[in-house]
Design an enzyme around this catalytic site. Structure first.
Site, mmCIF file in Angstrom:
data_model
loop_
_atom_site.group_PDB
_atom_site.id
_atom_site.type_symbol
_atom_site.label_atom_id
_atom_site.label_comp_id
_atom_site.label_asym_id
_atom_site.label_seq_id
_atom_site.Cartn_x
_atom_site.Cartn_y
_atom_site.Cartn_z
ATOM 1 N N LYS A 137 -12.486 -0.279 -2.099
ATOM 2 C CA LYS A 137 -12.278 -0.847 -0.765
ATOM 3 C C LYS A 137 -13.154 -2.083 -0.589
ATOM 4 O O LYS A 137 -14.368 -2.012 -0.799
ATOM 5 C CB LYS A 137 -12.665 0.181 0.308
ATOM 6 C CG LYS A 137 -11.752 1.389 0.354
ATOM 7 C CD LYS A 137 -10.677 1.201 1.377
ATOM 8 C CE LYS A 137 -9.856 2.484 1.512
ATOM 9 N NZ LYS A 137 -8.659 2.271 2.338
ATOM 10 N N ASP A 166 -8.556 -2.938 -2.170
ATOM 11 C CA ASP A 166 -7.868 -2.716 -0.888
ATOM 12 C C ASP A 166 -8.687 -3.340 0.233
ATOM 13 O O ASP A 166 -9.774 -2.865 0.547
ATOM 14 C CB ASP A 166 -7.681 -1.215 -0.643
ATOM 15 C CG ASP A 166 -6.794 -0.937 0.567
ATOM 16 O OD1 ASP A 166 -6.402 -1.914 1.251
ATOM 17 O OD2 ASP A 166 -6.491 0.238 0.830
ATOM 18 N N GLU A 192 -4.484 -4.852 -2.243
ATOM 19 C CA GLU A 192 -3.723 -4.241 -1.161
ATOM 20 C C GLU A 192 -4.063 -4.915 0.162
ATOM 21 O O GLU A 192 -5.237 -5.089 0.495
ATOM 22 C CB GLU A 192 -4.171 -2.763 -1.090
ATOM 23 C CG GLU A 192 -3.057 -1.768 -1.081
ATOM 24 C CD GLU A 192 -3.604 -0.361 -1.298
ATOM 25 O OE1 GLU A 192 -3.932 -0.020 -2.450
ATOM 26 O OE2 GLU A 192 -3.707 0.393 -0.321
ATOM 27 N N ASP A 217 0.500 -2.507 2.460
ATOM 28 C CA ASP A 217 0.269 -1.095 2.813
ATOM 29 C C ASP A 217 0.432 -0.920 4.325
ATOM 30 O O ASP A 217 1.462 -0.433 4.797
ATOM 31 C CB ASP A 217 -1.117 -0.667 2.319
ATOM 32 C CG ASP A 217 -1.379 0.814 2.538
ATOM 33 O OD1 ASP A 217 -0.447 1.533 2.930
ATOM 34 O OD2 ASP A 217 -2.514 1.271 2.320
ATOM 35 N N LYS A 241 3.445 5.645 1.922
ATOM 36 C CA LYS A 241 2.908 6.983 2.151
ATOM 37 C C LYS A 241 4.096 7.840 2.567
ATOM 38 O O LYS A 241 4.543 7.748 3.719
ATOM 39 C CB LYS A 241 1.853 6.933 3.262
ATOM 40 C CG LYS A 241 0.641 6.077 2.909
ATOM 41 C CD LYS A 241 -0.258 5.898 4.107
ATOM 42 C CE LYS A 241 -1.625 5.333 3.751
ATOM 43 N NZ LYS A 241 -1.649 4.227 2.795
HETATM 44 MG MG MG Z 1 -4.450 0.693 1.649
#
Ligand code: MG
Length: 331
Positions: A137, A166, A192, A217, A241
């Site tokens: 991240k 991300d 991402e 995302d 997702k």
């Molecule tokens: Mg993500």
């Protein structure tokens, strides 16, 4: 077909609160649904909303379940509005015959590294566990600090391992450009959500101007938004997702018809919902990318988390999850 419908709302504390762009997230709320068909077949499903990610809220999902009543049929279930993607995922799963992937099929799992410099300390353990894909991240600390950590991480990365970043939409244009330039020709699998979903032109421009693959995302919380981005000519990957995206058969039909570059990711659902979509992902060969399900034991409870996820996921993982046990755990 007619069914008896029931549902159970639950709340469960997470083992460690997750760090999100909206602050710490320490308690998961969800709903399990149960459909008993008139032929005696019983199926379960999981509603796992993330409202700040664009899904319905738990209160909205509960209201939909209450409105369905105890006796339903396919017509009533099919009429649930499209914007209730989590409810529709659960109802479709509870009605479907579980997919039966070949026992030999395996997919790599992406392991999460902690944000900031802590990623470096966590790296040796992840590599020792055999992970071939790591996710880090970014957009959490100052870019100059994080870019220095990136150099150190890549310097320690074996050539067979790839890193995905991300940013959770945190970067402005200047910061994103700096990162994308720094990632060119490096072993970065993709970045991402480099900019916020509210900046579609910036996202498209970045994707056109830099060689590193970008993945959407937050921009594609629903299947409908993924279709829109595809129609706009998005050249990168789509992180979906399934627990938020709606009925799994619709996701499968879209993927088979249009062959998007798909990354399958967890919505911090329990093992119940995750095993259902992973069965289908394994059986249908929906993705060529490592699965974004390396979230670790979120609840610290084997029944709710499923078995510990290693570097490779196979059908056996799904087989060891009992939907009925989870349903009974909420009584
Ligand atoms: Mg993500």
């Amino acid at each position: 077909m007619r069914y008896r419908f029931s549902f159970r709302v639950w709340r469960k504390e997470m083992r460690v609160p997750l760090r999100t762009a909206h602050g710490p997230w320490g308690e998961r709320e969800g709903i399990f649904v149960r459909l008993e068909a008139e032929d005696g077949r019983v199926g379960y499903g999981e509603i796992a909303p993330i409202p700040w990610f664009g899904s319905e809220t738990i209160a909205e999902a509960e209201a939909v379940c209450r409105a369905l009543g105890a006796a339903v049929d396919d017509r009533v279930l099919d009429a649930v509005a499209t914007r209730f993607g989590c409810v529709r995922f659960a109802l479709a799963a509870a009605r479907a015959e579980p997919a039966t992937p070949d026992a030999k099929v395996r997919l790599p799992v992406a392991a999460l590294l902690p944000a900031g410099r802590a990623a470096l300390a966590a790296l040796p353990d992840r590599l020792a566990a055999g992970f071939l894909c790591l996710k880090w991240k970014v957009g959490v600390e100052r870019p100059e600090d994080e870019l220095a950590v990136l150099d150190d991480l890549l310097a320690q990365l074996p050539v067979y391992v790839r890193l995905r970043l991300d940013a959770n939409g945190a970067w402005d244009r200047r910061t994103a450009e700096r990162w994308l330039a720094a990632c060119a020709e490096r072993p970065v699998e993709f970045i991402e959500q480099p900019a916020a979903p509210e900046a579609p032109d910036l996202l498209l421009g970045l994707a056109a101007d830099y060689p590193v693959t970008l993945a959407l995302d937050e921009s594609v919380a629903s299947l409908a938004s993924a279709r829109e981005w595809q129609a706009r000519g998005w050249p990168g990957a789509f992180v979906l997702k399934p627990a938020l995206a709606g009925p799994l058969p619709e996701l499968v039909a879209w993927a088979q018809a249009t062959r998007p570059d798909l990354v399958i990711s967890s919505a911090i659902e329990t093992a119940l919902g995750r095993a259902q979509f992973l069965r289908t992902v394994l059986a249908q060969g929906l993705t060529k990318r490592a699965l974004g399900v390396g979230v670790g034991p979120v609840f610290g409870d084997r029944r709710w988390d499923g078995p510990v996820t290693g570097a490779l996921l196979e059908a056996g993982w799904c087989d060891s999850v009992s939907p009925e046990d989870l349903w009974n755990a909420t009584s």
